[in-house]
Design an enzyme around this catalytic site. Structure first.
Site, PDB file in Angstrom:
ATOM      1  N   LYS A   1       0.813  -1.054  -0.239  1.00 38.86           N
ATOM      2  CA  LYS A   1      -0.055  -0.126   0.086  1.00 38.86           C
ATOM      3  C   LYS A   1       0.781   1.338   0.121  1.00 38.86           C
ATOM      4  O   LYS A   1       0.340   2.347   0.572  1.00 38.86           O
ATOM      5  CB  LYS A   1      -0.882   0.037   1.153  1.00 38.86           C
ATOM      6  CG  LYS A   1      -1.705  -1.191   1.402  1.00 38.86           C
ATOM      7  CD  LYS A   1      -2.708  -1.542   0.009  1.00 38.86           C
ATOM      8  CE  LYS A   1      -3.628  -0.360  -0.365  1.00 38.86           C
ATOM      9  NZ  LYS A   1      -4.238  -0.574  -1.706  1.00 38.86           N
TER      10      LYS A   1
ATOM     11  N   ARG B   1       5.714   5.602   2.139  1.00 41.36           N
ATOM     12  CA  ARG B   1       4.881   6.752   2.162  1.00 41.36           C
ATOM     13  C   ARG B   1       4.454   6.878   3.602  1.00 41.36           C
ATOM     14  O   ARG B   1       5.034   5.919   4.440  1.00 41.36           O
ATOM     15  CB  ARG B   1       3.432   6.336   1.482  1.00 41.36           C
ATOM     16  CG  ARG B   1       2.673   5.195   2.268  1.00 41.36           C
ATOM     17  CD  ARG B   1       1.361   5.033   1.168  1.00 41.36           C
ATOM     18  NE  ARG B   1       0.437   5.853   1.451  1.00 41.36           N
ATOM     19  CZ  ARG B   1      -1.075   5.770   1.137  1.00 41.36           C
ATOM     20  NH1 ARG B   1      -1.285   4.396   0.617  1.00 41.36           N
ATOM     21  NH2 ARG B   1      -1.799   6.737   1.445  1.00 41.36           N
TER      22      ARG B   1
ATOM     23  N   GLY C   1      -6.955   4.920  -4.771  1.00 41.25           N
ATOM     24  CA  GLY C   1      -7.411   6.179  -4.399  1.00 41.25           C
ATOM     25  C   GLY C   1      -8.742   5.807  -3.766  1.00 41.25           C
ATOM     26  O   GLY C   1      -9.663   6.891  -3.620  1.00 41.25           O
ATOM     27  N   ARG C   2      -9.104   4.572  -3.215  1.00 41.75           N
ATOM     28  CA  ARG C   2     -10.275   4.347  -2.596  1.00 41.75           C
ATOM     29  C   ARG C   2     -10.398   5.122  -1.029  1.00 41.75           C
ATOM     30  O   ARG C   2      -9.354   5.352  -0.694  1.00 41.75           O
ATOM     31  CB  ARG C   2     -10.298   2.745  -2.050  1.00 41.75           C
ATOM     32  CG  ARG C   2     -11.474   2.155  -1.419  1.00 41.75           C
ATOM     33  CD  ARG C   2     -11.298   0.971  -1.084  1.00 41.75           C
ATOM     34  NE  ARG C   2     -11.346  -0.238  -2.261  1.00 41.75           N
ATOM     35  CZ  ARG C   2     -10.657  -1.070  -2.650  1.00 41.75           C
ATOM     36  NH1 ARG C   2      -9.542  -1.446  -1.667  1.00 41.75           N
ATOM     37  NH2 ARG C   2     -10.678  -1.755  -3.815  1.00 41.75           N
TER      38      ARG C   2
END
Length: 307
Positions: free
Chosen positions: A64, A147, A271-272
């Protein structure tokens, strides 16, 4: 008598002309035949050179973190071919037992000089993987896209939640999994995946730091081109990806790809919307990650704008 001689001379002239044409055709045919043969041989040689090769670069994680986006963007480069699916060769015993021949068979066909790239984000947190990849190819180049670990954790939970709801299976709210008696539960698996420094330490026991390129996943989403240019340099690729390969899709809320007049956006799972988590719980999560993040920054020699 004169007419007979003239007629004979005319016939001889016609025969000479016809003979010249035949000889010229023979010469032309003789020279074109080898040329055709050479072209055919070259085509055959080119076909034979196209084969499945072991990867020269692997995107090892994080889950992710933007691994699919990075793979698709690298695939814009004409000298790059990518494995379309996650292979999970080094971290799934059933696959690993099948051997390198099976692994090679999962790779795309490439020409000499092209770079094969595979991505399996599960590699990063699997303890057995670094040594196995080293045994395959100690010179392989590794890409690690990271990220904000708190955002990554929420995204990780959101994917699991979506998968369970799709199968009509219940799943606990994120806050119940993340907190125990009001404190962060260090045993929560999604949290452990966000402890980047712990996992990277295992890789650095096997690979030199310069063989692992860290990609800023948040920056890749905001503005892909600068991160792709850095990746090209790391992979020793000529600069072929340009800003014109990207355009911002206002409907989806992220960049899509342009190549040879065709556009491509990542699938709808990207982008959920994130699963809900209270502001108080998210702040606790950010505080928990401060020390692990600092250790990671020291290991990679750079810092990131994380919570």
């Amino acid at each position: 008598m004169l007419w007979t001689v003239l007629l004979a001379l005319l016939v001889l002239l016609l025969l000479q002309t016809q003979l010249s044409v035949c000889l010229r055709e023979l010469r032309t045919g003789g020279s074109s035949s080898p040329a055709y043969s050479s072209s055919s041989s070259s085509s055959s040689s080119s076909y034979n050179a196209t084969q499945q090769r072991l990867p020269g670069a692997i995107i090892i994680g994080v889950r992710k973190g933007g691994t699919r986006a990075l793979l698709e963007m690298l695939n814009l480069h004409p000298d790059v071919e990518v494995a379309k699916a996650e292979v999970h060769y080094f971290n799934v015993e059933e696959h690993f037992r099948r051997g390198l021949a099976w692994y090679r068979a999962q790779m795309p066909f490439t020409l000499p000089g092209q770079l094969t790239v595979e991505k399996t984000p599960g590699y990063f947190a699997a303890p057995q993987v670094p040594a196995r990849i080293w045994d395959m190819n100690p010179a392989v180049r590794l890409l690690l896209i990271v990220r904000d670990p708190a955002e990554r954790l929420v995204s990780d939970y959101t994917q699991v939640l979506h998968n369970r709801l799709t199968r009509h299976k219940p799943y606990q709210p994120l806050e119940e999994l993340l907190l125990r008696k009001g404190h962060i539960d260090p045993g929560y698996k999604a949290l452990q995946r966000s402890l980047y420094h712990q996992h990277l330490a295992r890789w650095l026991e096997v690979f030199p730091r310069e063989q692992i390129h860290v990609v800023d996943g948040d920056a890749l989403i905001r503005d892909p081109f600068p991160e792709l240019r850095k990746a090209e340099r790391f992979l020793d690729l000529p600069p072929r990806i340009s800003p014109n390969n990207f355009y911002y899709n206002t409907t989806k809320g992220f960049y899509c790809l342009l190549s040879a007049g065709h556009d491509k956006c990542l699938d709808e799972s990207k982008g959920r919307p994130h699963a809900p988590l209270s502001t108080q719980a998210f702040k606790k999560l950010c505080r928990y990650f401060r020390k692990p993040n600092k250790l990671f920054f020291e290991m990679v020699g750079r810092s990131f704008s994380w919570c």
